[in-house]
Each structure stands twice: as structure tokens, then as C-alpha cells.
Design an enzyme around this catalytic site. Structure first.
Site, PDB file in Angstrom:
ATOM      1  N   LYS A 268       0.840  -1.202   0.000  1.00 40.75           N
ATOM      2  CA  LYS A 268       0.000   0.000   0.000  1.00 40.75           C
ATOM      3  C   LYS A 268       0.885   1.267   0.000  1.00 40.75           C
ATOM      4  O   LYS A 268       2.112   1.162  -0.016  1.00 40.75           O
ATOM      5  CB  LYS A 268      -0.960  -0.052   1.193  1.00 40.75           C
ATOM      6  CG  LYS A 268      -1.800  -1.355   1.238  1.00 40.75           C
ATOM      7  CD  LYS A 268      -2.873  -1.414   0.156  1.00 40.75           C
ATOM      8  CE  LYS A 268      -3.439  -2.793  -0.128  1.00 40.75           C
ATOM      9  NZ  LYS A 268      -4.273  -3.403   0.881  1.00 40.75           N
TER      10      LYS A 268
HETATM   11  C1  PLP Z   1      -5.130  -4.673   1.362  1.00 42.18           C
HETATM   12  C2  PLP Z   1      -6.626  -4.701   1.421  1.00 42.18           C
HETATM   13  C3  PLP Z   1      -7.355  -5.110   2.561  1.00 42.18           C
HETATM   14  C4  PLP Z   1      -6.724  -5.824   3.727  1.00 42.18           C
HETATM   15  O1  PLP Z   1      -5.690  -5.221   4.304  1.00 42.18           O
HETATM   16  P1  PLP Z   1      -4.643  -6.074   5.177  1.00 42.18           P
HETATM   17  O2  PLP Z   1      -3.861  -4.960   5.817  1.00 42.18           O
HETATM   18  O3  PLP Z   1      -3.842  -6.891   4.225  1.00 42.18           O
HETATM   19  O4  PLP Z   1      -5.396  -6.874   6.160  1.00 42.18           O
HETATM   20  C5  PLP Z   1      -8.722  -4.965   2.560  1.00 42.18           C
HETATM   21  N1  PLP Z   1      -9.390  -4.482   1.509  1.00 42.18           N
HETATM   22  C6  PLP Z   1      -8.745  -4.133   0.367  1.00 42.18           C
HETATM   23  C7  PLP Z   1      -9.546  -3.612  -0.770  1.00 42.18           C
HETATM   24  C8  PLP Z   1      -7.351  -4.250   0.288  1.00 42.18           C
HETATM   25  O5  PLP Z   1      -6.731  -3.923  -0.844  1.00 42.18           O
END
Ligand code: PLP
Length: 405
Positions: free
Chosen positions: A205
Site C-alpha cells: 500500500k
Molecule cells: C489490502 C486490502 C485489505 C486488507 O488489508 P490487510 O492490511 O492486508 O489486512 C482490505 N481491503 C482491500 C480492498 C485491500 O486492498
């Protein structure tokens, strides 16, 4: 050379057919940036008295809330924990229905099931692959309690329409902004608009704490519920009790241990300082892609809407079937062979075996399902050089030339 001859030599040049790849090493679709200030910040906390539930958590939460323009930010152990905390705070329980787009990561829907609720999948808009407000409206029933709206790729959802639906029907609007840290909608930062906004701090991210997540809200009441939930449903934490020299505590709800450590928050604080520069670089790379692909009719970027700014978590392109002689599977394999780390976001959630077992039927979300069949995610992260971007474009053009219809 004849046209057929040109095509034959273009095909033979593809790495997937034994030709020389555009790059020698794989370029991944996303990657973190860790620099010395990050390492120093983490080490300082590791040498301090508080590894978790200490002062740096509150410091990070304040800085994060200020960045997005919300009253409260609550740090948790992952983006998935953030979503779970949000469905808890929204009061989702057995029998409640929650609208979720069909084209997202499974966690956007799983958080409803964790609370015993039922997921009503909504279709997406073909141009942006974000939740279609008209389809969301079609999914409403007497039992609908919330909408989980996902800012697909980083471009914000149609917040005005979704807010209107939510106000009309007394729903909680939960925005899964896992892709959208730094995005804006009509000049306002994402995180300051929906009732509850969730973020992920996973390494792919915009910034990271290793694993981590944040929920933002302007509501004092929702913030208190989130804080209680991440700490077993207990209304005070160890440091608060230590400060007043007391041992008594109350567990008032069934919560979890979803806390984020102080050394992760130190990493978060350090990363947050460099986030604006990284967002600018992501946007620059996206613009380079958009320009370069304007001459490649078989590969179309998703629509960009003028009243919102994307934080560009993903650069998603849609293959145009009538312009290409092969499908997504072949294009994907050919790009990987050129050492371009393309990906696909996402398999529709109701297609997964677990959801199929719950009775969802394929074919019910045409835009999401047709979108899924034709999309690819190109590499995009702030540490990519211009030469990396040029490699991606060269590989796309090479494959497009070989496979053009
Ligand atoms: C990355 C992501 C999540 C989950 O995040 P984590 O930190 O990996 O638990 C949830 N929703 C979307 C759309 C994502 O891209």
C-alpha cells in the site's frame, strides 16, 4: 517484409516464445520503501520501555488523523482488523445485510461475516470498477444496515450518491480505503467523509507498518467503540490503569487483540512524513502510463474522474478483446515472461469457493465479472525509476504489436 512476416517475427521476439525479455529481473507490481530514518525510529522504540500500547501509538494516531482531516484515527493490527472493527462499531449483527462490491479483496466482505451479517454483493461501474450506486440501491432491503464501499485502485467511490443512499435509509457508510490513503474527493481527503473509513498499511500500500491498519471517524462514540474492540472489549488499557495506579477493568463487549505495536507506529510516523512525496511520484508514474498507452488501442487505462484525485495504489488496464487475438491469460503470461510483474485485482469475491458454498451464483454481477476477465494491474510504486516505467511500456507495446487483431 509482408504483414504476416512482421507478425511472425514479432511473435518470435516475445520472451514467452524464447525471445529476449525486456528486463533481466522481475519488476514487482508493488513494493515498500524503507530508509534509514525508518530504521532509526523503530530501533529507538525497541530500546524504550513501551513496545506496545505506549505513547507512540497515540502519536501516530494523531498524525494520521491530521493527515486525512478526521477527528479520530484508531490504529489496529491490519486492514482486515480495521474492517472488522468498523463492522463491529457500526453494530452489524446476525440477520443484518451489508452491501459490498463484488470486485474487491475478500476482506471487504469477510468483515461482514465475522459479525454474523449477510453480504449482498453489488455490481461495479464498468469505467472505474468501483461500486455502482444504482446497483447498491437495488440491493437494499429492510435488513440493510451498512455499505462497504471500496475505493478501487485508489480512485474514490461516488461518495455523494452513496452518502445520499446511506442518509435516506439510516445506513452506516463504511469506506474501505485500503487503496486510497492520500486520495481526495472534491477537494477533501479520503478518511474525512464516510462515517467510518478503513486503511491498510500492508507493504504494497502507499505506506507501511509491516502489517497494520487504521480506522478514521469524526464520531466520538464510534471511536470509543473501535478502541474498546481492538483491546478485547475492555474499556481501559494497561497504561491508563498504570497512570492512575488501579487494577480494575471492565470487559463490556466481545473484542479482540487487534492492537498495533509502538515500534510499528514509529515506522508509520516515519513513513507518513515521506508519504506526500511518494504520492506525487505515484501520480507522475500513472500519468506517464496514461500518455504512453493512449497510442495502444488494445490496452485501456480505467477512466479518471475530474472531481477526485487517486492515490494510485493500482494502475489497472482493461484489455479490449476485439483489438487482440489472445485473451488476458496469454497477455498475462507474456508480460510475466518479459519480467514485468503484472497482477490481477481481483477475482470476484462471490466466485471464491467459500462464497459459492454460501449460495452466491456466478453471472449476477456482469460489469464486475466482465471486468475481471479483462483486467491487468501494471507495476506501480513510488520507488520505480523512469527506466522501470519505460520497461513496462516497452513490454506492453511489444506484446500488443505481436498480438494485435
Ligand atoms: C489490502 C486490502 C485489505 C486488507 O488489508 P490487510 O492490511 O492486508 O489486512 C482490505 N481491503 C482491500 C480492498 C485491500 O486492498
Amino acid at each position: 517484409m509482408s504483414r504476416v512476416g512482421t507478425r511472425e517475427s514479432a511473435l518470435a521476439d516475445l520472451a514467452v516464445h524464447g525471445g529476449r525479455p525486456v528486463r533481466q529481473r522481475l519488476l514487482s507490481y508493488g513494493h515498500q520503501i524503507i530508509e534509514q530514518p525508518d530504521i532509526d525510529a523503530v530501533v529507538r522504540v525497541l530500546k524504550s520501555d513501551w513496545l506496545t500500547t505506549g505513547p507512540v501509538v497515540a502519536e501516530f494516531e494523531r498524525a494520521f488523523a491530521d493527515f486525512v482531516g478526521a477527528r479520530h484515527a484508531v490504529a489496529v493490527s491490519s486492514g482486515t482488523a480495521a474492517l472488522h472493527a468498523a463492522t463491529f462499531a457500526a453494530g452489524i449483527g446476525p440477520g443484518d445485510e451489508v452491501i459490498v462490491p463484488a470486485l474487491t479483496f475478500a476482506a471487504s466482505a469477510n468483515c461482514v461475516l465475522y459479525q454474523g451479517g449477510r453480504v449482498v454483493f453489488s455490481d461495479v461501474r464498468a469505467e472505474t470498477l468501483s461500486i455502482d450506486p444504482a446497483s447498491a440501491r437495488n440491493g437494499l432491503s429492510e435488513r440493510t444496515r451498512a455499505i462497504v464501499a471500496v475505493d478501487y485502485g485508489g480512485q474514490p467511490v461516488d461518495l455523494q450518491e452513496l452518502t445520499e443512499i446511506s442518509r435516506e435509509r439510516g445506513l452506516t457508510l463504511i469506506e474501505d480505503a485500503s487503496h486510497a490513503l492520500g486520495s481526495t474527493y472534491r477537494g477533501r481527503r479520503i478518511g474525512s467523509i464516510a462515517d467510518l473509513t478503513t486503511f491498510s498499511l500492508h507493504p504494497v500500500k502507499q505506506m507501511t507498518t509491516g502489517e497494520g491498519g487504521v480506522v478514521t471517524t469524526d464520531s466520538d462514540e464510534l471511536a470509543l467503540r473501535l478502541r474498546t474492540f481492538r483491546n478485547h472489549g475492555i474499556t481501559s488499557d494497561g497504561r491508563q490503569r498504570e497512570a492512575i495506579g488501579a487494577w480494575h477493568y471492565d470487559m463490556v463487549a466481545l473484542g479482540y487483540n487487534y492492537r498495533l505495536t509502538d515500534f510499528q507506529c514509529a515506522l508509520g510516523l516515519s513513513q507518513l512524513q515521506r508519504l506526500p512525496g511518494w504520492l506525487a511520484r505515484r501520480s507522475e508514474i500513472a500519468q506517464r502510463y496514461i500518455e504512453a498507452l493512449s497510442g495502444v488501442p488494445g490496452v485501456q487505462p480505467l477512466a479518471v474522474q475530474g472531481d477526485r484525485e487517486s492515490a494510485w495504489h493500482l494502475f489497472v488496464v482493461r484489455l479490449v478483446p476485439k483489438r487482440l487475438r489472445v485473451g488476458r491469460t496469454e497477455v498475462f503470461a507474456a508480460l510475466r515472461a518479459e519480467n514485468i510483474g503484472v497482477n490481477v485485482h481481483y477475482i470476484p469475491v462471490p466466485w471464491h469457493p467459500y462464497y459459492q458454498g454460501l449460495g452466491y451464483r456466478k453471472g449476477s454481477w456482469p460489469a464486475a465479472e466482465d471486468g475481471y476477465e479483462n483486467i491487468l494491474t501494471l507495476p506501480l510504486w513510488a520507488g520505480m525509476t523512469d527506466a522501470d516505467v519505460d520497461d513496462v511500456v516497452a513490454a506492453v507495446v511489444k506484446i500488443h504489436t505481436a498480438y494485435t487483431a
